[in-house]
Motif scaffolding. Structure first.
Motif, PDB file in Angstrom:
ATOM      1  N   PRO A 110       0.798  -1.230   0.000  1.00  0.00           N
ATOM      2  CA  PRO A 110       0.000   0.000   0.000  1.00  0.00           C
ATOM      3  C   PRO A 110       0.828   1.277   0.000  1.00  0.00           C
ATOM      4  O   PRO A 110       0.307   2.342  -0.306  1.00  0.00           O
ATOM      5  CB  PRO A 110      -0.794  -0.121   1.304  1.00  0.00           C
ATOM      6  CG  PRO A 110       0.109  -0.892   2.214  1.00  0.00           C
ATOM      7  CD  PRO A 110       0.782  -1.898   1.317  1.00  0.00           C
ATOM      8  N   THR A 111       2.119   1.184   0.331  1.00  0.00           N
ATOM      9  CA  THR A 111       2.944   2.383   0.541  1.00  0.00           C
ATOM     10  C   THR A 111       3.503   2.919  -0.771  1.00  0.00           C
ATOM     11  O   THR A 111       4.034   2.168  -1.594  1.00  0.00           O
ATOM     12  CB  THR A 111       4.099   2.079   1.507  1.00  0.00           C
ATOM     13  OG1 THR A 111       3.556   1.563   2.719  1.00  0.00           O
ATOM     14  CG2 THR A 111       4.900   3.335   1.803  1.00  0.00           C
ATOM     15  N   GLU A 112       3.388   4.240  -0.952  1.00  0.00           N
ATOM     16  CA  GLU A 112       3.961   4.934  -2.107  1.00  0.00           C
ATOM     17  C   GLU A 112       4.931   6.008  -1.618  1.00  0.00           C
ATOM     18  O   GLU A 112       4.851   6.470  -0.477  1.00  0.00           O
ATOM     19  CB  GLU A 112       2.862   5.589  -2.943  1.00  0.00           C
ATOM     20  CG  GLU A 112       1.847   4.626  -3.529  1.00  0.00           C
ATOM     21  CD  GLU A 112       2.393   3.828  -4.718  1.00  0.00           C
ATOM     22  OE1 GLU A 112       3.578   4.028  -5.076  1.00  0.00           O
ATOM     23  OE2 GLU A 112       1.642   3.005  -5.263  1.00  0.00           O
ATOM     24  N   ILE A 113       5.856   6.407  -2.495  1.00  0.00           N
ATOM     25  CA  ILE A 113       6.865   7.412  -2.158  1.00  0.00           C
ATOM     26  C   ILE A 113       6.805   8.556  -3.170  1.00  0.00           C
ATOM     27  O   ILE A 113       6.754   8.324  -4.385  1.00  0.00           O
ATOM     28  CB  ILE A 113       8.284   6.812  -2.153  1.00  0.00           C
ATOM     29  CG1 ILE A 113       8.381   5.649  -1.156  1.00  0.00           C
ATOM     30  CG2 ILE A 113       9.323   7.875  -1.825  1.00  0.00           C
ATOM     31  CD1 ILE A 113       9.721   4.948  -1.173  1.00  0.00           C
ATOM     32  N   TYR A 114       6.806   9.770  -2.649  1.00  0.00           N
ATOM     33  CA  TYR A 114       6.940  10.982  -3.455  1.00  0.00           C
ATOM     34  C   TYR A 114       8.154  11.730  -2.922  1.00  0.00           C
ATOM     35  O   TYR A 114       8.526  11.595  -1.749  1.00  0.00           O
ATOM     36  CB  TYR A 114       5.703  11.870  -3.333  1.00  0.00           C
ATOM     37  CG  TYR A 114       4.409  11.200  -3.727  1.00  0.00           C
ATOM     38  CD1 TYR A 114       3.793  11.483  -4.934  1.00  0.00           C
ATOM     39  CD2 TYR A 114       3.799  10.267  -2.885  1.00  0.00           C
ATOM     40  CE1 TYR A 114       2.604  10.869  -5.297  1.00  0.00           C
ATOM     41  CE2 TYR A 114       2.613   9.638  -3.242  1.00  0.00           C
ATOM     42  CZ  TYR A 114       2.027   9.937  -4.448  1.00  0.00           C
ATOM     43  OH  TYR A 114       0.850   9.320  -4.810  1.00  0.00           O
ATOM     44  N   THR A 115       8.771  12.548  -3.762  1.00  0.00           N
ATOM     45  CA  THR A 115       9.925  13.304  -3.302  1.00  0.00           C
ATOM     46  C   THR A 115       9.901  14.706  -3.887  1.00  0.00           C
ATOM     47  O   THR A 115       9.581  14.899  -5.073  1.00  0.00           O
ATOM     48  CB  THR A 115      11.242  12.579  -3.659  1.00  0.00           C
ATOM     49  OG1 THR A 115      12.356  13.304  -3.133  1.00  0.00           O
ATOM     50  CG2 THR A 115      11.406  12.428  -5.160  1.00  0.00           C
ATOM     51  N   LEU A 162      16.618  19.930   1.580  1.00  0.00           N
ATOM     52  CA  LEU A 162      17.226  19.707   0.271  1.00  0.00           C
ATOM     53  C   LEU A 162      16.381  18.702  -0.514  1.00  0.00           C
ATOM     54  O   LEU A 162      16.072  18.908  -1.689  1.00  0.00           O
ATOM     55  CB  LEU A 162      18.657  19.187   0.448  1.00  0.00           C
ATOM     56  CG  LEU A 162      19.419  18.851  -0.825  1.00  0.00           C
ATOM     57  CD1 LEU A 162      19.672  20.113  -1.642  1.00  0.00           C
ATOM     58  CD2 LEU A 162      20.751  18.168  -0.491  1.00  0.00           C
ATOM     59  N   ILE A 163      16.009  17.615   0.160  1.00  0.00           N
ATOM     60  CA  ILE A 163      15.124  16.607  -0.414  1.00  0.00           C
ATOM     61  C   ILE A 163      14.112  16.220   0.663  1.00  0.00           C
ATOM     62  O   ILE A 163      14.479  16.017   1.816  1.00  0.00           O
ATOM     63  CB  ILE A 163      15.887  15.355  -0.876  1.00  0.00           C
ATOM     64  CG1 ILE A 163      16.946  15.703  -1.925  1.00  0.00           C
ATOM     65  CG2 ILE A 163      14.923  14.302  -1.435  1.00  0.00           C
ATOM     66  CD1 ILE A 163      17.777  14.505  -2.378  1.00  0.00           C
ATOM     67  N   THR A 164      12.846  16.129   0.287  1.00  0.00           N
ATOM     68  CA  THR A 164      11.813  15.650   1.192  1.00  0.00           C
ATOM     69  C   THR A 164      11.180  14.407   0.590  1.00  0.00           C
ATOM     70  O   THR A 164      10.832  14.386  -0.598  1.00  0.00           O
ATOM     71  CB  THR A 164      10.725  16.707   1.428  1.00  0.00           C
ATOM     72  OG1 THR A 164      11.328  17.926   1.878  1.00  0.00           O
ATOM     73  CG2 THR A 164       9.727  16.234   2.483  1.00  0.00           C
ATOM     74  N   PHE A 165      11.058  13.364   1.395  1.00  0.00           N
ATOM     75  CA  PHE A 165      10.395  12.133   0.982  1.00  0.00           C
ATOM     76  C   PHE A 165       9.046  12.047   1.694  1.00  0.00           C
ATOM     77  O   PHE A 165       8.976  12.175   2.917  1.00  0.00           O
ATOM     78  CB  PHE A 165      11.240  10.906   1.339  1.00  0.00           C
ATOM     79  CG  PHE A 165      12.593  10.890   0.685  1.00  0.00           C
ATOM     80  CD1 PHE A 165      12.753  10.354  -0.589  1.00  0.00           C
ATOM     81  CD2 PHE A 165      13.706  11.400   1.331  1.00  0.00           C
ATOM     82  CE1 PHE A 165      14.005  10.338  -1.194  1.00  0.00           C
ATOM     83  CE2 PHE A 165      14.955  11.389   0.745  1.00  0.00           C
ATOM     84  CZ  PHE A 165      15.111  10.859  -0.531  1.00  0.00           C
ATOM     85  N   PHE A 166       7.986  11.822   0.930  1.00  0.00           N
ATOM     86  CA  PHE A 166       6.643  11.682   1.479  1.00  0.00           C
ATOM     87  C   PHE A 166       6.213  10.218   1.356  1.00  0.00           C
ATOM     88  O   PHE A 166       6.347   9.617   0.283  1.00  0.00           O
ATOM     89  CB  PHE A 166       5.646  12.561   0.721  1.00  0.00           C
ATOM     90  CG  PHE A 166       6.020  14.018   0.687  1.00  0.00           C
ATOM     91  CD1 PHE A 166       5.584  14.886   1.679  1.00  0.00           C
ATOM     92  CD2 PHE A 166       6.797  14.527  -0.338  1.00  0.00           C
ATOM     93  CE1 PHE A 166       5.916  16.231   1.652  1.00  0.00           C
ATOM     94  CE2 PHE A 166       7.140  15.867  -0.384  1.00  0.00           C
ATOM     95  CZ  PHE A 166       6.696  16.721   0.615  1.00  0.00           C
ATOM     96  N   PHE A 167       5.678   9.663   2.439  1.00  0.00           N
ATOM     97  CA  PHE A 167       5.221   8.276   2.447  1.00  0.00           C
ATOM     98  C   PHE A 167       3.706   8.263   2.591  1.00  0.00           C
ATOM     99  O   PHE A 167       3.159   8.775   3.567  1.00  0.00           O
ATOM    100  CB  PHE A 167       5.875   7.512   3.590  1.00  0.00           C
ATOM    101  CG  PHE A 167       7.377   7.497   3.510  1.00  0.00           C
ATOM    102  CD1 PHE A 167       8.038   6.527   2.784  1.00  0.00           C
ATOM    103  CD2 PHE A 167       8.131   8.483   4.143  1.00  0.00           C
ATOM    104  CE1 PHE A 167       9.430   6.526   2.695  1.00  0.00           C
ATOM    105  CE2 PHE A 167       9.508   8.497   4.057  1.00  0.00           C
ATOM    106  CZ  PHE A 167      10.163   7.516   3.334  1.00  0.00           C
ATOM    107  N   ALA A 236      10.103  12.459   5.510  1.00  0.00           N
ATOM    108  CA  ALA A 236      11.496  12.586   5.945  1.00  0.00           C
ATOM    109  C   ALA A 236      12.170  13.616   5.068  1.00  0.00           C
ATOM    110  O   ALA A 236      11.870  13.716   3.871  1.00  0.00           O
ATOM    111  CB  ALA A 236      12.226  11.250   5.839  1.00  0.00           C
ATOM    112  N   HIS A 237      13.051  14.409   5.649  1.00  0.00           N
ATOM    113  CA  HIS A 237      13.748  15.384   4.816  1.00  0.00           C
ATOM    114  C   HIS A 237      15.230  15.427   5.162  1.00  0.00           C
ATOM    115  O   HIS A 237      15.635  15.144   6.293  1.00  0.00           O
ATOM    116  CB  HIS A 237      13.120  16.780   4.941  1.00  0.00           C
ATOM    117  CG  HIS A 237      13.297  17.420   6.275  1.00  0.00           C
ATOM    118  ND1 HIS A 237      12.418  17.227   7.321  1.00  0.00           N
ATOM    119  CD2 HIS A 237      14.245  18.266   6.744  1.00  0.00           C
ATOM    120  CE1 HIS A 237      12.805  17.926   8.366  1.00  0.00           C
ATOM    121  NE2 HIS A 237      13.919  18.557   8.044  1.00  0.00           N
ATOM    122  N   LEU A 238      16.012  15.738   4.139  1.00  0.00           N
ATOM    123  CA  LEU A 238      17.446  15.919   4.288  1.00  0.00           C
ATOM    124  C   LEU A 238      17.703  17.414   4.407  1.00  0.00           C
ATOM    125  O   LEU A 238      17.389  18.174   3.483  1.00  0.00           O
ATOM    126  CB  LEU A 238      18.198  15.353   3.079  1.00  0.00           C
ATOM    127  CG  LEU A 238      17.798  13.936   2.619  1.00  0.00           C
ATOM    128  CD1 LEU A 238      18.692  13.491   1.469  1.00  0.00           C
ATOM    129  CD2 LEU A 238      17.852  12.944   3.763  1.00  0.00           C
TER     130      LEU A 238
END
Length: 394
Positions: A110-115, A162-167, A236-238
């Motif tokens: 079910p999990t997807e990733i956006y950045t 710098l980079i954000t990951f969305f779950f 999560a973000h860097l």
């Protein structure tokens, strides 16, 4: 109406004499890949920098803070490959099935990733959807969104991401099989993927921050989600360069219905109200922190007779290489019959309960949100309740 985690827990718990018959509708099985027709993907490089290290050493790495170094599209490709990859193929009637590097209940994924990225060499600033099947990025918004995103996180980060990951999770992928219980697996499955990201960042020496406390509605709007079908659970973000000087007032336009419809994964999708109710109950922002006495031990009917100090650091004999361990993972059970040594048990608990923020000591969630318990059989251990160096309890 479900308004608390306790209500959802009891509503979705198994009771032997209450469970009714449930048959899977195989003709309506959800698709495990999200599609964006009409949007050309950006293929990520297949050749990426290498990463080395034994798994225990990566687990024990601390997130020391600071700012992420300048990154390229090759670096991002490697991070995503270490976070979520296809690891094995199984032949099935009609179409091959691919297992992944993150465990999933029922292999339903079910999990997807956006950045969202800015200043990554070789890519335009913007918001992208990560396609695991093609190891590619689908551009959804081309713009520097770092200031806007920083204003939606509580507490706000100290510097622009710098980079954000969305779950996110697509509800029906798990609900097709698990019905009202599906939200349990949404959280579990997403946790597996997030842990892969934290290990990837640690192995590369890149600082990161996790957040579960953010403006859900605006993040979902940013990602172009149909919030009845797909929602964000974590990000999560860097940390990058540039201070956050307050909320960046930026107009974020509505994405098209075609993009929102990408959250539809079956021809006939059943709505299970308990899933939406427990998710909405978690949306209000709970800011703050401190050492909260949640009383979980008493609530479970457990009263420890005494406390023992953490016994020290233990190693694992013949540890596996981190990348090898990751890419050998499947979404199926692979239990090993054998004796778990005392040192291995404590090495596992040490990794499980360590504070990933390390020297920074700043947590995005309230201190000690969880207690960890375990059942031991024929393990030479006398500890029933342990206080760890990070003040977390076992």
């Amino acid at each position: 109406m479900i308004k608390t985690a306790s209500q959802y827990h009891h509503h979705s718990s198994y009771e032997r004499h209450r469970i009714g018959g449930h048959y899977l509708d195989w003709q309506n099985q959800p698709a495990v890949y999200k599609e964006y027709p009409g949007i050309d993907p950006v293929r990520l490089p297949a050749k990426t920098p290498t990463v080395k290290g034994k798994l225990p050493s990566v687990l024990n790495e601390t997130n020391t803070g600071g700012m992420a170094p300048p990154l390229s599209v090759e670096d991002l490709s490697l991070i995503l490959r270490l976070t979520h990859s296809l690891t094995a193929r199984a032949g099935r009637p009609g179409e091959d099935f691919y297992y992944r590097s993150a465990a999933s209940a029922g292999a339903l994924y079910p999990t997807e990733i956006y950045t969202a990225i800015r200043g990554v060499r070789g890519l335009d600033d913007g918001l992208y959807y990560f396609s695991i099947r093609g190891h590619a990025l689908y551009p959804l918004r081309i713009d520097d969104l770092s200031g806007y995103i920083a204003g939606l996180i509580f507490p706000p980060p100290e510097s622009l991401p710098l980079i954000t990951f969305f779950f996110t999770v697509i509800f029906f992928r798990s609900a097709w099989k698990y019905r009202d219980r599906a939200y349990r697996y949404h959280l579990l499955d997403t946790g597996h993927v997030i842990e892969n990201l934290t290990l990837a960042a640690k192995s590369l020496g890149i600082p990161f921050d996790l957040s579960y406390d953010f403006d859900d509605g605006k993040i979902n709007h940013l990602l172009g989600l149909d919030q009845k079908k797909e929602v964000s659970l974590a990000l999560a973000h860097l940390p990058g360069a540039g201070p956050v000087s307050g909320f960046w007032k930026k107009e974020i336009h509505e994405l098209s219905e075609r993009i929102k419809n990408a959250s539809i994964v079956s021809k006939r999708e059943t709505d299970y109200p308990a899933i939406g109710e427990i998710h909405r109950a978690s949306e209000p922002v709970i800011s703050g922190g401190g050492d909260r006495d949640h009383g979980m031990l008493d609530g479970l009917g457990i009263t420890p007779s005494g406390l023992e100090g953490w016994p020290g650091t233990f190693g694992i004999t013949n540890p596996t290489d981190y990348p090898e361990c990751l890419f050998r993972r499947r979404s199926s059970r692979n239990f090993i019959k054998g004796v778990l040594e005392r040192a291995e048990l404590f090495a596992f608990l040490d990794a499980l309960c360590s504070d990933f923020h390390g020297e920074r000591g700043r947590r995005s969630i309230p201190d000690r949100p969880l207690c960890v318990g375990f059942l031991a059989n024929h393990i030479p251990v006398s500890y029933t309740h342990l206080t760890l160096p990070t003040n977390r309890e076992v």
